[in-house]
Enzyme design. Structure first.
Site, PDB file in Angstrom:
ATOM      1  CG  HIS A   1       5.199  -6.597 -22.692  1.00 14.81           C
ATOM      2  ND1 HIS A   1       4.980  -5.857 -23.830  1.00 14.81           N
ATOM      3  CD2 HIS A   1       3.968  -6.783 -22.135  1.00 14.81           C
ATOM      4  CE1 HIS A   1       3.692  -5.585 -23.946  1.00 14.81           C
ATOM      5  NE2 HIS A   1       3.053  -6.159 -22.937  1.00 14.81           N
TER       6      HIS A   1
ATOM      7  CD  GLU B   1       0.681  -3.804 -24.001  1.00 17.88           C
ATOM      8  OE1 GLU B   1       0.236  -4.971 -23.971  1.00 17.88           O
ATOM      9  OE2 GLU B   1       1.414  -3.335 -23.110  1.00 17.88           O
TER      10      GLU B   1
ATOM     11  CG  HIS C   1      -0.124  -9.774 -23.608  1.00 16.02           C
ATOM     12  ND1 HIS C   1      -0.418  -9.132 -24.793  1.00 16.02           N
ATOM     13  CD2 HIS C   1       0.119  -8.781 -22.700  1.00 16.02           C
ATOM     14  CE1 HIS C   1      -0.344  -7.826 -24.609  1.00 16.02           C
ATOM     15  NE2 HIS C   1      -0.023  -7.591 -23.344  1.00 16.02           N
ATOM     16  CD  GLU C   2       1.174  -8.604 -19.063  1.00 17.54           C
ATOM     17  OE1 GLU C   2       2.179  -7.852 -19.016  1.00 17.54           O
ATOM     18  OE2 GLU C   2       0.038  -8.197 -19.381  1.00 17.54           O
TER      19      GLU C   2
END
Length: 423
Positions: free
Chosen positions: A282, A358, A278-279
């Site tokens: 970005h 997100e 997930h990070e």
């Protein structure tokens, strides 16, 4: 006149506080829709009754403090203007030294100390609440150390910003905001570059991840995502909090993948890999650079409006505010009050953009890992450990949430699974 305006502003603040209390504790609806009862988004499936009650109580109190703190800041700036405190600080600075930069340093020191003392009660209440609900693990001395560190870091950064800003106001009386905007671009990028290596270590100890097998798996994910990382960093947060977090920070050669030690302790390796994917999303989707672009647009209009409002307010209310010229240091509380109000006004938009990014990152992570079970369990643990509401009230979501709610995140995973079955 000053006393009358002070009483009115304090009364307005108290009425706002009463409204927020009634809304958050009696009117706001955070119940789970019937459709989701028994699903992975239902708190009853991963929390016991006590934890559910604690999460509701804790969230209401923290939300109330959030909504009270920003208007409290506005009230503080307004009061020190109308009572002439800001003008007194400027006179002290001018009477002490002749050098303009040193005058700025002295003025800003007294303003910063006053702000620190005024806001300290709310900060302390927030700390005590987090401590009583076992979110914070800090001793008072450790917490105070961070508060003092925060004070000096903010003071030094503000000294640089204010010195340049008021020099521009004196040189470009009408277009100072445009020059300030142009200089803010390289300054913002520079701060993003140095944050991981100069500022973050002031608060916490960073060191290479001890679990080398896990580091290898994370770096393998990073390689698949074309992220130039040679190490994963672990940060000692267990002395401060029980909350969980992980992030990719910095730009260029200073990019870092960071895991809190609490995350390593409470999540499984598969859950950690989902969180890290997930990070990494970005970085892959250029959210940092998109964020810079959005900042440039918003700050352009924000500084333009700030300049226009300051000029109009000082022209019409200079006697009431004890500020004779915009370029006087005594106008700084007015500048800070206006910019804070503008930031709060656009926060629903900036939060919506953040929630969209997100959501994209959540989807990227599930596509990269293909591990729905770990994704769901990681979100459930994040919610449980942080005592966060699964379905917060609308006003809270709009103004506070830069991430989708847990209901939205968990339901997205369920919908994703249904989509994959149809393919």
């Amino acid at each position: 006149m000053a006393r009358k305006w002070a009483l009115r502003s304090i009364l307005a603040y108290l009425l706002l506080g009463l409204f927020l209390y009634v809304y958050l504790f009696f009117l706001a609806d955070s119940t789970l829709p019937e459709t989701y009862k028994g699903s992975s988004a239902d708190p009853a499936t991963f929390m016991n009754n006590k934890e559910i009650l604690l999460s509701e109580d804790f969230s209401k109190i923290k939300n109330l403090l959030f909504f009270l703190s920003t208007p409290y800041e506005w009230l503080f700036y307004f009061l020190i203007l109308i009572f002439g405190v800001s003008r007194v600080f400027e006179k002290w600075a001018r009477g002490t030294v002749k050098n303009g930069f040193l005058q700025t340093a002295i003025f800003l020191f007294w303003l910063s100390i006053s702000s620190f003392v005024a806001i300290f009660p709310l900060q302390y209440i927030s700390y005590k609440i987090s401590k009583s609900y076992h979110i914070s693990t800090q001793t008072f001395s450790m917490w105070m150390k961070d508060e003092i560190t925060d004070f000096w870091v903010n003071y030094l950064l503000m000294f640089i910003i204010v010195s340049v800003l008021y020099a521009l106001m004196k040189r470009f009386k009408q277009r100072w905001w445009l020059a300030a905007w142009a200089l803010s671009v390289p300054f913002t990028i520079f701060m993003m570059f140095v944050q991981p290596v100069l500022i973050d270590p002031l608060y916490n100890d960073f060191y290479p991840l001890k679990d080398k097998a896990l580091e290898e798996q994370i770096l393998s994910l990073a390689d698949r995502a074309d992220i130039p990382a040679d190490h994963v960093f672990e940060v000692d947060m267990s002395e401060k909090t029980n909350s969980l977090n992980a992030y990719v920070t910095g730009v260029g050669s200073n990019s870092r993948i960071v895991l809190w030690d609490t995350t390593l302790e409470k999540l499984t390796d598969k859950e950690i890999l989902f969180v890290m994917a997930h990070e990494m999303a970005h970085y892959v989707e250029k959210h940092i650079y998109i964020g810079i672009g959005i900042y440039l647009v918003l700050s352009f209009f924000g500084l333009f409006l700030t300049a226009k409002l300051m000029r109009g307010i000082v022209a019409n209310h200079s006697d009431d505010l004890k500020v004779s010229k915009v370029s006087n240091l005594s106008s700084l509380p007015l500048f800070l009050m206006i910019t804070s109000m503008l930031l709060f006004t656009i926060s629903p938009l900036s939060n919506w953009i953040s929630r969209y990014q997100e959501t994209r990152a959540d989807r990227y992570a599930i596509e990269m890992t293909g591990d729905k079970e770990s994704a769901i369990s990681s979100f459930q643990k994040l919610s449980k450990v942080g005592l966060s509401q699964v379905n917060p009230p609308l006003l809270v979501k709009i103004f506070r949430y830069g991430h989708p709610t847990m209901l939205e995140r968990l339901s997205m995973l369920e919908e994703y699974e249904a989509e994959k079955k149809k393919e």
